[in-house]
Design a protein around this motif. Structure first.
Motif, PDB file in Angstrom:
ATOM      1  N   PHE A  67      35.714  34.776  39.345  1.00 29.40           N
ATOM      2  CA  PHE A  67      36.036  35.672  38.234  1.00 29.40           C
ATOM      3  C   PHE A  67      34.766  36.183  37.561  1.00 29.40           C
ATOM      4  CE2 PHE A  67      36.655  36.217  33.656  1.00 29.40           C
ATOM      5  CZ  PHE A  67      37.732  37.091  33.607  1.00 29.40           C
ATOM      6  N   TRP A  68      33.868  35.264  37.185  1.00 30.07           N
ATOM      7  CA  TRP A  68      32.656  35.675  36.474  1.00 30.07           C
ATOM      8  C   TRP A  68      31.724  36.479  37.382  1.00 30.07           C
ATOM      9  CZ3 TRP A  68      32.973  36.118  31.650  1.00 30.07           C
ATOM     10  CH2 TRP A  68      33.680  35.201  30.873  1.00 30.07           C
ATOM     11  N   LYS A  69      31.757  36.215  38.684  1.00 31.91           N
ATOM     12  CA  LYS A  69      30.935  37.011  39.605  1.00 31.91           C
ATOM     13  C   LYS A  69      31.346  38.482  39.558  1.00 31.91           C
ATOM     14  CE  LYS A  69      31.592  36.981  44.112  1.00 31.91           C
ATOM     15  NZ  LYS A  69      31.658  36.526  45.517  1.00 31.91           N
TER      16      LYS A  69
ATOM     17  N   GLU B  35      32.316  44.801  39.260  1.00 25.09           N
ATOM     18  CA  GLU B  35      32.848  45.221  40.561  1.00 25.09           C
ATOM     19  C   GLU B  35      34.143  44.449  40.799  1.00 25.09           C
ATOM     20  OE1 GLU B  35      33.990  46.914  43.407  1.00 25.09           O
ATOM     21  OE2 GLU B  35      31.909  47.577  43.091  1.00 25.09           O
ATOM     22  N   PHE B  36      35.251  45.180  40.893  1.00 24.18           N
ATOM     23  CA  PHE B  36      36.552  44.522  40.951  1.00 24.18           C
ATOM     24  C   PHE B  36      37.280  44.735  42.278  1.00 24.18           C
ATOM     25  CE2 PHE B  36      35.530  45.615  36.558  1.00 24.18           C
ATOM     26  CZ  PHE B  36      35.527  44.347  35.984  1.00 24.18           C
ATOM     27  N   VAL B  37      36.712  45.520  43.164  1.00 21.07           N
ATOM     28  CA  VAL B  37      37.314  45.720  44.485  1.00 21.07           C
ATOM     29  C   VAL B  37      37.110  44.448  45.308  1.00 21.07           C
ATOM     30  CG1 VAL B  37      37.224  47.056  46.614  1.00 21.07           C
ATOM     31  CG2 VAL B  37      36.936  48.203  44.407  1.00 21.07           C
ATOM     32  N   GLY B  38      38.146  44.039  46.012  1.00 17.83           N
ATOM     33  CA  GLY B  38      38.053  42.864  46.872  1.00 17.83           C
ATOM     34  C   GLY B  38      38.347  41.552  46.190  1.00 17.83           C
ATOM     35  N   ALA B  39      38.687  41.596  44.901  1.00 16.64           N
ATOM     36  CA  ALA B  39      38.939  40.348  44.168  1.00 16.64           C
ATOM     37  C   ALA B  39      40.158  39.618  44.703  1.00 16.64           C
ATOM     38  CB  ALA B  39      39.105  40.644  42.683  1.00 16.64           C
ATOM     39  N   ALA B  40      41.219  40.373  45.056  1.00 14.87           N
ATOM     40  CA  ALA B  40      42.439  39.725  45.535  1.00 14.87           C
ATOM     41  C   ALA B  40      42.169  38.925  46.799  1.00 14.87           C
ATOM     42  CB  ALA B  40      43.518  40.780  45.787  1.00 14.87           C
ATOM     43  N   ALA B  41      41.420  39.520  47.742  1.00 15.19           N
ATOM     44  CA  ALA B  41      41.106  38.814  48.984  1.00 15.19           C
ATOM     45  C   ALA B  41      40.267  37.568  48.712  1.00 15.19           C
ATOM     46  CB  ALA B  41      40.362  39.756  49.933  1.00 15.19           C
ATOM     47  N   ALA B  42      39.364  37.642  47.724  1.00 13.97           N
ATOM     48  CA  ALA B  42      38.514  36.488  47.408  1.00 13.97           C
ATOM     49  C   ALA B  42      39.344  35.340  46.839  1.00 13.97           C
ATOM     50  CB  ALA B  42      37.423  36.909  46.431  1.00 13.97           C
ATOM     51  N   PHE B  43      40.238  35.628  45.902  1.00 15.57           N
ATOM     52  CA  PHE B  43      41.086  34.582  45.343  1.00 15.57           C
ATOM     53  C   PHE B  43      42.010  33.999  46.418  1.00 15.57           C
ATOM     54  CE2 PHE B  43      40.415  36.813  41.124  1.00 15.57           C
ATOM     55  CZ  PHE B  43      39.704  35.770  40.555  1.00 15.57           C
ATOM     56  N   ARG B  44      42.530  34.881  47.288  1.00 18.03           N
ATOM     57  CA  ARG B  44      43.421  34.406  48.355  1.00 18.03           C
ATOM     58  C   ARG B  44      42.666  33.456  49.296  1.00 18.03           C
ATOM     59  NH1 ARG B  44      45.307  39.048  49.817  1.00 18.03           N
ATOM     60  NH2 ARG B  44      43.771  39.459  51.439  1.00 18.03           N
ATOM     61  N   THR B  45      41.423  33.776  49.613  1.00 15.16           N
ATOM     62  CA  THR B  45      40.633  32.915  50.498  1.00 15.16           C
ATOM     63  C   THR B  45      40.390  31.552  49.860  1.00 15.16           C
ATOM     64  OG1 THR B  45      39.546  34.822  51.505  1.00 15.16           O
ATOM     65  CG2 THR B  45      38.426  32.701  51.683  1.00 15.16           C
TER      66      THR B  45
ATOM     67  N   THR C 265      37.150  48.935  31.808  1.00 12.83           N
ATOM     68  CA  THR C 265      36.668  47.624  32.246  1.00 12.83           C
ATOM     69  C   THR C 265      37.552  46.517  31.695  1.00 12.83           C
ATOM     70  OG1 THR C 265      34.408  48.467  32.329  1.00 12.83           O
ATOM     71  CG2 THR C 265      34.692  46.083  32.279  1.00 12.83           C
ATOM     72  N   ALA C 266      37.971  46.631  30.440  1.00  8.94           N
ATOM     73  CA  ALA C 266      38.829  45.610  29.846  1.00  8.94           C
ATOM     74  C   ALA C 266      40.138  45.477  30.619  1.00  8.94           C
ATOM     75  CB  ALA C 266      39.102  45.944  28.381  1.00  8.94           C
ATOM     76  N   VAL C 267      40.695  46.612  31.037  1.00 15.08           N
ATOM     77  CA  VAL C 267      41.939  46.575  31.816  1.00 15.08           C
ATOM     78  C   VAL C 267      41.706  45.912  33.168  1.00 15.08           C
ATOM     79  CG1 VAL C 267      43.655  48.007  32.985  1.00 15.08           C
ATOM     80  CG2 VAL C 267      42.984  48.531  30.636  1.00 15.08           C
ATOM     81  N   GLU C 268      40.571  46.216  33.819  1.00 13.38           N
ATOM     82  CA  GLU C 268      40.267  45.600  35.107  1.00 13.38           C
ATOM     83  C   GLU C 268      40.076  44.093  34.958  1.00 13.38           C
ATOM     84  OE1 GLU C 268      40.301  46.517  38.123  1.00 13.38           O
ATOM     85  OE2 GLU C 268      40.626  48.670  37.900  1.00 13.38           O
ATOM     86  N   ILE C 269      39.481  43.665  33.848  1.00  7.93           N
ATOM     87  CA  ILE C 269      39.321  42.225  33.612  1.00  7.93           C
ATOM     88  C   ILE C 269      40.692  41.576  33.453  1.00  7.93           C
ATOM     89  CG2 ILE C 269      38.517  40.542  31.916  1.00  7.93           C
ATOM     90  CD1 ILE C 269      36.043  42.282  31.523  1.00  7.93           C
ATOM     91  N   GLY C 270      41.600  42.262  32.787  1.00  4.00           N
ATOM     92  CA  GLY C 270      42.956  41.738  32.664  1.00  4.00           C
ATOM     93  C   GLY C 270      43.629  41.588  34.016  1.00  4.00           C
ATOM     94  N   ARG C 271      43.458  42.582  34.880  1.00  2.00           N
ATOM     95  CA  ARG C 271      44.032  42.504  36.229  1.00  2.00           C
ATOM     96  C   ARG C 271      43.367  41.391  37.032  1.00  2.00           C
ATOM     97  NH1 ARG C 271      42.517  44.239  41.069  1.00  2.00           N
ATOM     98  NH2 ARG C 271      44.131  44.554  42.642  1.00  2.00           N
ATOM     99  N   LEU C 272      42.057  41.247  36.872  1.00  5.47           N
ATOM    100  CA  LEU C 272      41.319  40.205  37.580  1.00  5.47           C
ATOM    101  C   LEU C 272      41.828  38.820  37.187  1.00  5.47           C
ATOM    102  CD1 LEU C 272      38.827  39.772  39.485  1.00  5.47           C
ATOM    103  CD2 LEU C 272      37.450  39.556  37.406  1.00  5.47           C
ATOM    104  N   ARG C 273      42.024  38.617  35.902  1.00  5.39           N
ATOM    105  CA  ARG C 273      42.565  37.336  35.437  1.00  5.39           C
ATOM    106  C   ARG C 273      43.950  37.089  36.021  1.00  5.39           C
ATOM    107  NH1 ARG C 273      47.245  36.017  33.313  1.00  5.39           N
ATOM    108  NH2 ARG C 273      47.149  37.959  32.107  1.00  5.39           N
ATOM    109  N   ALA C 274      44.777  38.131  36.030  1.00  4.40           N
ATOM    110  CA  ALA C 274      46.134  37.974  36.551  1.00  4.40           C
ATOM    111  C   ALA C 274      46.124  37.634  38.040  1.00  4.40           C
ATOM    112  CB  ALA C 274      46.935  39.250  36.302  1.00  4.40           C
TER     113      ALA C 274
END
Length: 529
Positions: free
Chosen positions: A458-460, A466-476, A402-411
């Motif tokens: 990010f906090w959601k 749940e980290f799938v779909g984060a890239a599309a959300a930030f892009r939108t 989870t910590a690694v996924e949070i790092g990717r999410l932040r990036a």
């Protein structure tokens, strides 16, 4: 005729006089049900009733950051956790946590031993002050109370909260002066100060305080008791309390012209790094301060390295420096640097030392970021104070995946923020025929639109794990911000072309050659899941 009474020297003792505002826990288990918790307390009551206190309610983030370091040192001494042994340090701290409160006898014993050293106006050893300044500095050229109170304008500085009349100063209370005394020791500026003459040495310049312009990160629990134990740095095996001294524990004042005493452990590293020397001038009652001396403490610079609450980074030249305070940067953007042992980033950040052991105290620790956006000298910009929800249970030691996924999410969040900024600056440059990309009104508008929404996104994902779909959300979010910012330019052919051409930056820019692709910015993901 009877002799005139001997004047009583002013006294304001930080142990028993109230000066620290606190907020009680909503549902504490009171060991003293017949004693309501006051809104403002001294050090004795604060430590004795730390389990009944939810938070310290100081409104000055740098003062709270400084006070935390004083309290960590006191807690280390009282609990015996200022040395690695006897036995395992982590197990001894766990025993202290299970006790539920600080031992009253040990609190009383320590504070009574050094009681006079916590007197703000003691004639020989005032708390964190040097009484020699009354002779070593020019009495006719003191700093004054407006210089002492860091939220007031002095000299040519701008007014922060209110205008003042230097010819008729508003005298601060002793409690207020104590807070700003701490700010000066930790966040004081470099540059010109009052002349101080020590033997053959006469100088009027000073080095910046150890936390100047930095942001420090503190684990906070459900009570101040948990907060203090979680914030204790683990001492090295070679640390000895007899050498690891706080300033108020020294029998004699140090020589200002000699190298400063070595910081031999966590207590001295937290409390004995000040480059500034101060002396408060009290009113006869001891309830107000009428003047202050502020000058240099040492001619030698004390190394900044070693503070366990800072994120340390490495510059391109290989120099180590603490992450600076930035009032425009939200705390979530630092979260992976607090959870991961080796967080990503071109500056090679290292998480604060204290976060390696803090989660052992409680599963419900949040992070409090406290700082002061400043330059190295006189310019003060803005206080920084931010908190996360309880997140330290997600540290790499507890939840590595989870910590690694949070790092990717932040990036990912930062990647699309960077792309949006570049896109609007390029659109603006094309629209206005500017010779190069530069800051502009569109870039400011883009940041104001993107970052709050990106933080909520990010906090959601963190809350839902749940980290799938984060890239599309930030892009939108970035696309929506870009469209709203450039909408007013679409009414002209030039503006429509500029907006259309620059939009490709939201998706990584024009196709790169292999050589350019290899030079992509380090520390950010180049592909979205």
């Amino acid at each position: 005729m009877s002799p005139a009474p001997t004047p009583v020297p002013p006294v304001f003792n930080l142990v028993d006089d109230p000066w620290i505002p606190v907020r009680g826990r909503p549902d504490p288990t009171r060991r003293h049900p017949d004693r309501p918790l006051p809104e403002v307390v001294g050090l004795r009551e604060l430590l004795l009733r730390a389990d009944e206190i939810e938070q310290i309610a100081i409104g000055l983030p740098p003062a709270l950051s400084a006070l935390y370091r004083i309290l960590y040192a006191l807690t280390s001494r009282i609990t015996g956790l200022d040395e690695a042994g006897p036995g395992a340090w982590a197990e001894r701290r766990e025993d202290a946590v299970e006790e539920g409160h600080l031992d009253e006898g040990k609190v009383e014993a320590y504070l009574d031993t050094y009681l006079h050293r916590f007197d703000l106006f003691h004639p020989e050893q005032p708390f964190l002050q040097d009484p020699r300044l009354a002779q070593q500095c020019d009495r006719a050229n003191t700093a004054g109370v407006d210089k002492l109170i860091t939220t007031r304008p002095s000299g040519n500085n701008h007014a922060w909260f209110h205008h003042i009349d230097s010819t008729s100063p508003d005298l601060p209370t002793s409690a207020q002066a104590a807070m700003h005394l701490l700010i000066w020791h930790y966040y004081g500026p470099s540059g010109r100060c009052s002349n101080r003459t020590v033997g053959d040495v006469k100088a009027a310049n000073v080095t910046a305080g150890p936390l100047r312009s930095t942001l420090s990160y503190h684990p906070e629990g459900e009570s101040l008791f948990e907060t203090l134990l979680a914030g204790l740095p683990e001492p090295g095996q070679d640390v000895r309390r007899a050498a690891d001294l706080c300033p108020w524990e020294r029998a004699e004042a140090t020589d200002p012209t000699a190298p400063p005493p070595e910081t031999a452990g966590p207590c001295s590293r937290l409390t004995a790094r000040s480059q500034h020397a101060l002396l408060l001038v009290p009113a006869p009652t001891g309830q107000h301060v009428t003047d202050a001396f502020i000058t240099w403490a040492y001619r030698h610079k004390i190394p900044r390295q070693g503070d366990p609450y800072l994120i340390w980074q490495t510059s391109k030249e290989g120099n180590t420096y603490p992450r600076p305070a930035d009032a425009q940067r939200a705390l979530w953007r630092d979260l992976d640097a607090l959870l991961l042992k080796d967080p990503p980033g071109g500056s090679h950040p290292r998480r604060p030392e204290v976060f390696a052991t803090a989660p052992e105290v409680s599963e419900y620790l949040r992070v409090r970021a406290l700082g002061f956006e400043q330059d190295g000298q006189a310019k003060d910009v803005q206080f920084v104070d931010a908190s996360t929800p309880p997140v330290l249970d997600l540290a790499e030691e507890q939840e590595p995946a989870t910590a690694v996924e949070i790092g990717r999410l932040r990036a990912l969040g930062e990647l699309y923020g960077y792309r949006l900024d570049k896109a609007v600056r390029r659109a603006w440059a094309d629209y206005t025929a500017a010779p190069k990309l530069r800051d502009c009104a569109w870039a400011v508008d883009a940041a104001a639109r993107y970052w709050p929404d990106a933080e909520a996104e990010f906090w959601k994902h963190v809350d839902a794990r749940e980290f799938v779909g984060a890239a599309a959300a930030f892009r939108t979010i970035a696309e929506d911000a870009y469209d709203k910012i450039t909408y007013t330019a679409l009414g002209t052919l030039r503006g429509a072309k500029a907006a259309a051409r620059a939009r490709v930056e939201l998706y990584g820019g024009p196709a790169k050659t292999p050589a350019k692709a290899a030079a992509t910015r380090p520390g950010t993901p180049t592909e979205d899941k």
